[in-house]
Scaffold this active site. Structure first.
Site, PDB file in Angstrom:
ATOM      1  N   CYS A  45       3.096   1.596   3.028  1.00  0.00           N
ATOM      2  CA  CYS A  45       4.212   0.655   2.997  1.00  0.00           C
ATOM      3  C   CYS A  45       5.319   1.184   2.090  1.00  0.00           C
ATOM      4  CB  CYS A  45       3.736  -0.712   2.497  1.00  0.00           C
ATOM      5  SG  CYS A  45       2.447  -1.439   3.522  1.00  0.00           S
TER       6      CYS A  45
ATOM      7  N   CYS B 295       0.833  -1.206   0.000  1.00  0.00           N
ATOM      8  CA  CYS B 295       0.000   0.000   0.000  1.00  0.00           C
ATOM      9  C   CYS B 295       0.873   1.264   0.000  1.00  0.00           C
ATOM     10  CB  CYS B 295      -0.909   0.001   1.228  1.00  0.00           C
ATOM     11  SG  CYS B 295      -0.008   0.057   2.794  1.00  0.00           S
TER      12      CYS B 295
END
Length: 76
Positions: free
Chosen positions: A13, A10
């Site tokens: 991340c 994501c």
């Protein structure tokens, strides 16, 4: 030094991965940075929320993006 950035890939991340790379470069530490996207591997490490950061097998941060300074402190 072994660093693992854990998460499904994501945006948060990816932000964490960039911060880790910058911190490693700024501290001149030799490190292997891996991205872990396998939920089973994350669960085995005790990570149930992402993003997460593990340094040398020790989970340092779960469920938030640490500051670059925090990461640099953990690296030293």
């Amino acid at each position: 030094m072994e660093i693992k950035v854990m998460g499904p890939g994501c945006a948060n991340c990816e932000k964490l991965a960039v911060l880790v790379q910058q911190a490693v470069e700024e501290t001149n530490i030799e490190a292997k940075i891996d991205k872990v996207t396998d939920f089973q591997e994350m669960a085995q490490a005790g990570v149930l929320s992402t993003p997460a950061l593990s340094i040398n097998g020790e989970v340092k941060c779960v469920g938030r993006i640490p500051t670059k300074q925090e990461i640099m402190d953990w690296l030293q």
